[in-house]
Motif scaffolding. Structure first.
Motif, mmCIF file in Angstrom:
data_model
loop_
_atom_site.group_PDB
_atom_site.id
_atom_site.type_symbol
_atom_site.label_atom_id
_atom_site.label_comp_id
_atom_site.label_asym_id
_atom_site.label_seq_id
_atom_site.Cartn_x
_atom_site.Cartn_y
_atom_site.Cartn_z
ATOM 1 N N LEU A 243 0.822 -1.207 0.000
ATOM 2 C CA LEU A 243 0.000 0.000 0.000
ATOM 3 C C LEU A 243 0.854 1.253 0.000
ATOM 4 C CD1 LEU A 243 -2.664 -0.991 2.690
ATOM 5 C CD2 LEU A 243 -2.866 -1.173 0.210
ATOM 6 N N SER A 244 0.262 2.324 -0.518
ATOM 7 C CA SER A 244 0.870 3.641 -0.400
ATOM 8 C C SER A 244 -0.206 4.602 0.085
ATOM 9 C CB SER A 244 1.423 4.116 -1.749
ATOM 10 O OG SER A 244 0.377 4.289 -2.691
ATOM 11 N N GLY A 245 0.213 5.682 0.681
ATOM 12 C CA GLY A 245 -0.745 6.676 1.152
ATOM 13 C C GLY A 245 -0.868 6.678 2.664
ATOM 14 N N ASN A 246 -2.004 7.119 3.138
ATOM 15 C CA ASN A 246 -2.241 7.351 4.562
ATOM 16 C C ASN A 246 -2.800 6.101 5.222
ATOM 17 O OD1 ASN A 246 -2.651 8.538 7.054
ATOM 18 N ND2 ASN A 246 -4.608 9.476 6.455
ATOM 19 N N ILE A 247 -1.947 5.371 5.947
ATOM 20 C CA ILE A 247 -2.368 4.177 6.675
ATOM 21 C C ILE A 247 -2.779 4.604 8.082
ATOM 22 C CG2 ILE A 247 -1.662 1.928 7.559
ATOM 23 C CD1 ILE A 247 0.355 1.785 5.270
ATOM 24 N N SER A 248 -4.083 4.494 8.367
ATOM 25 C CA SER A 248 -4.602 4.920 9.671
ATOM 26 C C SER A 248 -4.851 3.708 10.553
ATOM 27 C CB SER A 248 -5.901 5.713 9.484
ATOM 28 O OG SER A 248 -6.940 4.830 9.087
ATOM 29 N N LEU A 249 -5.289 3.963 11.773
ATOM 30 C CA LEU A 249 -5.576 2.882 12.715
ATOM 31 C C LEU A 249 -6.815 2.100 12.299
ATOM 32 C CD1 LEU A 249 -4.846 4.672 16.117
ATOM 33 C CD2 LEU A 249 -3.401 3.045 14.886
ATOM 34 N N LYS A 250 -7.600 2.674 11.382
ATOM 35 C CA LYS A 250 -8.822 2.002 10.965
ATOM 36 C C LYS A 250 -8.761 1.632 9.485
ATOM 37 C CE LYS A 250 -11.791 4.184 14.426
ATOM 38 N NZ LYS A 250 -13.046 4.965 14.658
ATOM 39 N N SER A 251 -7.555 1.227 9.027
ATOM 40 C CA SER A 251 -7.383 0.789 7.652
ATOM 41 C C SER A 251 -7.368 -0.732 7.593
ATOM 42 C CB SER A 251 -6.074 1.345 7.072
ATOM 43 O OG SER A 251 -6.093 2.751 7.056
ATOM 44 N N TYR A 252 -8.027 -1.271 6.581
ATOM 45 C CA TYR A 252 -8.130 -2.716 6.438
ATOM 46 C C TYR A 252 -7.885 -3.104 4.976
ATOM 47 C CZ TYR A 252 -10.465 -2.768 10.997
ATOM 48 O OH TYR A 252 -10.768 -2.630 12.311
ATOM 49 N N ILE A 253 -7.440 -4.335 4.818
ATOM 50 C CA ILE A 253 -7.426 -4.991 3.504
ATOM 51 C C ILE A 253 -8.274 -6.246 3.619
ATOM 52 C CG2 ILE A 253 -6.067 -6.284 1.830
ATOM 53 C CD1 ILE A 253 -3.784 -4.487 2.223
ATOM 54 N N GLN A 254 -9.156 -6.414 2.658
ATOM 55 C CA GLN A 254 -9.928 -7.648 2.576
ATOM 56 C C GLN A 254 -9.617 -8.323 1.260
ATOM 57 O OE1 GLN A 254 -14.074 -7.634 3.730
ATOM 58 N NE2 GLN A 254 -14.583 -9.114 2.121
ATOM 59 N N VAL A 255 -9.277 -9.622 1.319
ATOM 60 C CA VAL A 255 -9.028 -10.399 0.107
ATOM 61 C C VAL A 255 -10.058 -11.521 0.038
ATOM 62 C CG1 VAL A 255 -6.569 -9.857 0.023
ATOM 63 C CG2 VAL A 255 -7.316 -11.863 1.265
ATOM 64 N N SER A 256 -10.604 -11.719 -1.154
ATOM 65 C CA SER A 256 -11.601 -12.769 -1.362
ATOM 66 C C SER A 256 -11.344 -13.429 -2.702
ATOM 67 C CB SER A 256 -13.021 -12.196 -1.340
ATOM 68 O OG SER A 256 -13.293 -11.578 -0.102
ATOM 69 N N LEU A 257 -11.336 -14.759 -2.685
ATOM 70 C CA LEU A 257 -11.134 -15.525 -3.915
ATOM 71 C C LEU A 257 -12.450 -16.189 -4.293
ATOM 72 C CD1 LEU A 257 -8.871 -16.438 -5.936
ATOM 73 C CD2 LEU A 257 -8.828 -18.581 -4.645
ATOM 74 N N LEU A 258 -12.918 -15.936 -5.528
ATOM 75 C CA LEU A 258 -14.192 -16.472 -5.998
ATOM 76 C C LEU A 258 -13.962 -17.392 -7.191
ATOM 77 C CD1 LEU A 258 -14.951 -13.804 -4.411
ATOM 78 C CD2 LEU A 258 -16.916 -13.640 -5.953
ATOM 79 N N ASN A 259 -14.799 -18.406 -7.303
ATOM 80 C CA ASN A 259 -14.725 -19.273 -8.471
ATOM 81 C C ASN A 259 -15.614 -18.746 -9.593
ATOM 82 O OD1 ASN A 259 -17.346 -19.966 -7.799
ATOM 83 N ND2 ASN A 259 -16.804 -21.988 -6.977
ATOM 84 N N GLN A 260 -15.736 -19.518 -10.662
ATOM 85 C CA GLN A 260 -16.504 -19.050 -11.816
ATOM 86 C C GLN A 260 -17.990 -18.908 -11.501
ATOM 87 O OE1 GLN A 260 -15.524 -17.967 -14.758
ATOM 88 N NE2 GLN A 260 -13.350 -18.298 -14.378
ATOM 89 N N GLU A 261 -18.449 -19.573 -10.460
ATOM 90 C CA GLU A 261 -19.853 -19.455 -10.049
ATOM 91 C C GLU A 261 -20.036 -18.367 -9.007
ATOM 92 O OE1 GLU A 261 -18.305 -22.664 -10.093
ATOM 93 O OE2 GLU A 261 -19.017 -22.715 -12.187
ATOM 94 N N ASN A 262 -18.996 -17.549 -8.830
ATOM 95 C CA ASN A 262 -19.019 -16.442 -7.864
ATOM 96 C C ASN A 262 -19.182 -16.904 -6.420
ATOM 97 O OD1 ASN A 262 -18.633 -14.194 -9.598
ATOM 98 N ND2 ASN A 262 -20.764 -14.375 -10.269
ATOM 99 N N LYS A 263 -18.767 -18.124 -6.143
ATOM 100 C CA LYS A 263 -18.749 -18.623 -4.775
ATOM 101 C C LYS A 263 -17.391 -18.346 -4.155
ATOM 102 C CE LYS A 263 -22.153 -22.302 -5.505
ATOM 103 N NZ LYS A 263 -22.411 -23.762 -5.442
#
Length: 1007
Positions: A243-263
């Protein structure tokens, strides 16, 4: 390097190649919302493509030095399209050279000197900032510009960059404004980087890829590195998000992997405390990625701050494991074979500015012809191409933008004393910069299996450090570099034994003498002009475990459009008065420059097919050489051909053969079909069962044939005609026909059926074909020159006549300007119906040499402008390029039978022909039918001499005749290389042997 002022000295300094550029990073589209990500349309990107203003100057002294200033009056500037090469839009001339540098012989330059005649284009673009980018950090990206660019915005110097084929990105936040921005770019054609970009291509300049602005919010995903590995059949996903920029105490990253059926397959949300964040998801139940089954998953990376979505990125992820084990390359545990091509980015109208439509066409065409791999010769391609390779399933060798061939390859010898980069550390940072740009941008593509250090740059410590960089930063891939073949002191650079244009016997020698590395041919089968003969000799090497395929040179002809006499023509090097030049050497593609497949592609499709079928009578053997998929995605049909006509076809049926297995099947075929005096052929065709991205259901993938009952119809005379033995001519007359043979000229001079004269000139023996590019490269003209005019000067020595019971018999004997073992003869046996049995006999020479071809050449009426035939087709085929040609009855026009190779040459031949008919628009004409054996034929609108004399298609004269060649044999076309490799001996004909051409000539009347 940082600077607030431009400096022209950077152009000739190899240690200055990037000023004020941002660090290289992954290509990951960034969106402001999930809806944008779903629709793949980002409000955070503003395109600057389209019409720009430009002033083109031959050198810097003639260019407007203050064009970057805001008050500069550019009203007299021309318009230019971006993306686009300058030369293809009328600014300067294209120049094609291969090994030599474009200034060779004009200026005495040595690395890193730059030519005095260095064209510069001054670009200006006026624009308003898109509202969605206002109040954000903004970067300016040039996806590709050749060769060196200086950039100003609103009068402020922004930066400088040289690497032509990876993005150059600059932070313009402090200088951009909402309205009336003045972007100025000086593009220099040459810089010290030109010594590193000596690829075999047209030397073109300009901003040839897209230009864009990217908005970056207060917290931005700057770099994303994703690795989808396979361990014990389970997916192992590793993610590194920077990441670049302003990392605050309330910053998050969410990662999600989906298949072709969007599951959702896996997901994690984590508070951000550092710029670099890593995630790991082991033991995932996934489907593996391969070219055969390119399963992809969608990874969403969301940046969240203060409970608000800041941005979201989406990329495709494929899971696969690539390794070398026991000196063999394996993909997902299976030995891989690359059935590949080298591919330049090229468009005949736009040069190297290829469109998305071009790329989609290319990818579909690769898949349709069983090509499973591409080497990006010799630079990183547009990002979209890799996305297509991921999606459609193509293996990739991604190659660094590095070639310095002309610094060490001289005429007839290698001389590396000035080799760039060699061991010269002045070039080190520049080369590492190029390697890093490629790796960071392209890392996330599962299709990329190897990093290549570049092409034809010899070897040395600098390239060694590039290899070390790749291995350190990406242990999931292997490193390729062919140049160590020329300098074995640096053999450790390449993880594979890679060679160019090694001949089959040389490769086999390596494979049978304790090889220490897996083998690939990074370039082989030089497809220049009428070529790709003998490809089967290479694919047969797949029986050796360490032979793992190769990459044909190359995919597409580099022919540029040019208006000649008011018509657009495809031209080659030298046609823009560019000197020095390497002329038609740019015409070596499987695909013509206008993106139409050449006849060569049929052989590639047949030999690259992973489903091998062998048909023997009623038994079909199917070998499934796919690594991961069975044959359930195909269906098959069996049919029966009688004399080339399909008379029976089965319903579609399935044949189940698992990957890497071989099975034999019994076929159910009818036995009642009449076979009396007819040729019977069994045929099985493989079709695509379901729609795919690259082809619709029903697309033909492969074919096998078996000649069950071969039948060549014999000549049976129908009665004796009238014979007039005159002083100067021998006349033969019968049922509505007349033949004249001149005693003076020594040839057949008239052939009339129903009062129509078909013969426009006397026949000649055929010994010589128009030289192919490979013939010229192998100096066949020098070796076989005596055959070029041998037929023209054949001298009649004897005429014999016989009255037979049901025909007349005339034998003409000739001598040639050199010694033969016996008489060269033509025998005519003619009956009362006008059926003429012709027997041309070649007795052999007294010296051992090669014979280009043997047969007869006839000049016929232009009215005979189309033909049908029964033999191998539908496309032209030759002794060493029969793969992909199948027995059948085919039609073609004489005009369209001329194959438009960039330089006219031998073309249009059909082999194993049982009969052919030359017809007019009413279906009237003549039939040539085999007798005793099949023959080769071609019907063209131009003579051998006319084709031989023309350097371009548009130089050929107006067609006045149909030229028919009937041959007992013709040597193969070759293809190991185009600068010295002869046609393989098994595809040649020794001139000291006897050859016979036998056929029957007869009329074809309208029914």
């Amino acid at each position: 390097m940082k600077s607030d002022k431009a400096n022209l000295e950077w152009l000739s300094d190899p240690e200055v190649f990037a000023v004020n550029t941002l660090p290289a990073h992954s290509f990951h589209p960034v969106y402001a919302s999930y809806d944008e990500a779903k629709n793949e349309k980002s409000s955070l990107v503003q395109s600057l493509d389209g019409a720009w203003r430009v002033e083109y100057a031959k050198n810097y002294q003639e260019s407007p030095s203050d064009f970057y200033k805001e008050n500069f009056d550019y009203s007299d500037f021309d318009y230019v399209e971006v993306p686009g090469n300058l030369e293809t839009q009328g600014f300067g001339n294209p120049q094609y050279v291969n090994i030599q540098y474009p200034w060779d012989g004009s200026e005495d330059l040595h690395p890193p000197m730059v030519p005095k005649n260095n064209p510069v284009a001054s670009y200006i673009k006026k624009f308003d900032l898109d509202p969605s980018l206002i109040s954000k950090r903004v970067s300016l990206t040039f996806d590709g510009a050749a060769t060196a660019i200086y950039v100003w915005l609103n009068g402020h110097f922004i930066g400088y960059s040289e690497d032509s084929f990876t993005p150059s990105e600059f932070d313009v936040t402090d200088f951009i404004r909402e309205k009336d921005n003045h972007l100025a770019v000086a593009v220099f054609k040459f810089s010290s980087a030109s010594w590193l970009e000596d690829q075999d291509f047209w030397r073109l300049s300009g901003i040839f890829r897209s230009v864009k602005l990217k908005g970056k919010k207060e917290l931005h995903l700057e770099d994303l590195r994703v690795n989808g590995d396979v361990i014990d059949d389970k997916g192992n996903l590793r993610i590194k998000a920077s990441l670049s920029g302003n990392i605050s105490l309330k910053s998050y990253i969410q990662v999600s992997l989906l298949n072709q059926e969007n599951k959702v397959i896996c997901s994690n949300k984590r508070k951000v405390t550092h710029a670099i964040n890593t995630f790991s998801f082991p033991q995932l139940n996934i489907k593996k990625w391969s070219a055969e089954a390119p399963h992809l998953y969608q990874l969403y990376v969301s940046v969240i701050s203060e409970g608000r979505l800041i941005e979201v990125s989406k990329i495709d992820v494929g899971f696969r494991h690539f390794e070398i084990k026991d000196k063999v390359m394996y993909l997902n545990g299976k030995r891989i074979i690359f059935k590949g091509v080298n591919r330049h980015e090229f468009n005949s109208r736009f040069g190297r500015s290829v469109t998305k439509e071009d790329m989609v066409w290319d990818i579909k065409n690769l898949k349709r012809n069983h090509i499973n791999a591409v080497r990006t010769s010799h630079y990183p391609n547009q990002t979209y191409f890799y996305e297509l390779c991921d999606k459609y399933g193509i293996y990739v060798i991604d190659e660094t933008n590095l070639e310095s061939h002309g610094t060490w390859q001289k005429v007839g010898k290698e001389d590396p004393k000035e080799n760039v980069p060699g061991n010269n550390n002045r070039w080190l940072k520049n080369c590492l910069f190029r390697a890093e740009n490629m790796l960071r941008r392209d890392f996330n593509h599962p299709s990329i299996l190897m990093w290549s250090c570049g092409n034809e740059s010899y070897a040395g410590s600098v390239i060694g450090k590039m290899a070390s960089f790749f291995k350190k930063n990406d242990p999931s891939r292997i490193v390729h570099y062919e140049g160590v073949f020329h300098n074995r002191a640096y053999d450790e650079i390449s993880d594979v034994e890679s060679r160019m244009y090694a001949r089959p016997e040389e490769i086999e020698e390596y494979l049978t003498e304790n090889p220490q590395k897996p083998y690939i041919s990074c370039e082989y089968m030089h497809a220049m002009g009428n070529s790709v003969g003998g490809l089967k000799l290479y694919t047969e090497l797949e029986k050796y475990p360490q032979y793992q395929g190769g990459f044909i040179w190359d995919y597409i002809d580099q022919g540029l459009e040019k208006k000649i006499n008011g018509h657009k023509q495809l031209v080659y090097g030298g046609d823009f008065d560019d000197r020095p030049t390497d002329y038609e050497f740019c015409g070596d593609g499987l695909v013509f420059a206008d993106r139409k497949n050449s006849p060569k592609m049929a052989a590639v499709k047949a030999l690259y097919n992973n489903v091998k079928m062998k048909l023997e009578n009623r038994s079909l053997t199917v070998k499934n050489e796919n690594l991961f998929i069975d044959t359930s995605q195909y269906y098959f049909k069996v049919s029966i051909l009688i004399n080339g006509e399909k008379v029976w076809e089965s319903q579609s049926f399935d044949l189940m053969v698992k990957a890497q297995e071989c099975k034999k099947f019994k076929l159910s075929l009818p036995r009642h079909l009449d076979k009396n005096k007819k040729e019977v052929i069994y045929q099985v065709v493989q079709y695509l069962k379901h729609d795919e991205l690259w082809a619709k259901s029903g697309y033909e993938l492969g074919r096998a044939q078996y000649v069950k009952d071969k039948f060549i119809e014999k000549y049976h005379p129908q009665g004796r005609p009238k014979l007039i033995n005159g002083d100067y001519n021998i006349g033969v007359e019968g049922d509505d026909f007349k033949v004249l043979i001149s005693k003076d000229q020594g040839h057949l001079v008239s052939l009339k059926y129903a009062g129509q004269e078909y013969l426009k000139k006397q026949p000649q023996f055929a010994f010589w074909r128009p030289l192919t590019d490979n013939d010229r490269g192998a100096k066949m003209g020098f070796e076989m020159a005596k055959w070029e005019n041998a037929a023209k000067y054949a001298k009649l020595t004897d005429i014999k006549l016989k009255y037979l019971t049901s025909s007349v018999w005339i034998k003409l004997a000739y001598e040639l300007p050199f010694a033969l073992c016996d008489e060269l003869t033509i025998t005519y046996q003619i009956d009362k119906k006008g059926f003429i049995n012709v027997h041309a006999h070649f007795p052999g020479t007294q010296q051992a040499e090669r014979l280009p071809e043997f047969g007869l050449s006839l000049v016929l009426s232009k009215k005979l402008d189309h033909f049908t035939y029964y033999g191998l087709g539908p496309q032209e085929n030759y002794l060493d390029r029969k793969a992909g040609a199948y027995f059948g009855k085919y039609k073609q026009t004489v005009k369209n039978n001329f194959t438009p190779y960039l330089r006219p040459q031998e073309c249009g031949n059909r082999s194993q022909v049982r009969y052919c008919e030359l017809l007019d628009e009413n279906g009237v004409g003549i039939r040539v039918q085999s007798d005793h054996n099949s023959f080769n034929f071609s019907a063209l609108p131009y003579s051998t001499e006319q084709i031989e004399m023309a350097d371009h298609f548009y130089e050929l004269p107006k067609s006045n005749f149909t030229y028919l060649k009937l041959l007992a044999n013709q040597m193969g076309v070759g293809g190991d290389d185009s600068w010295g490799a002869p046609v393989h001996s098994e595809y040649c004909f020794p001139a000291n042997m006897q050859y016979d051409l036998r056929f029957t000539l007869m009329p074809v009347y309208k029914l």
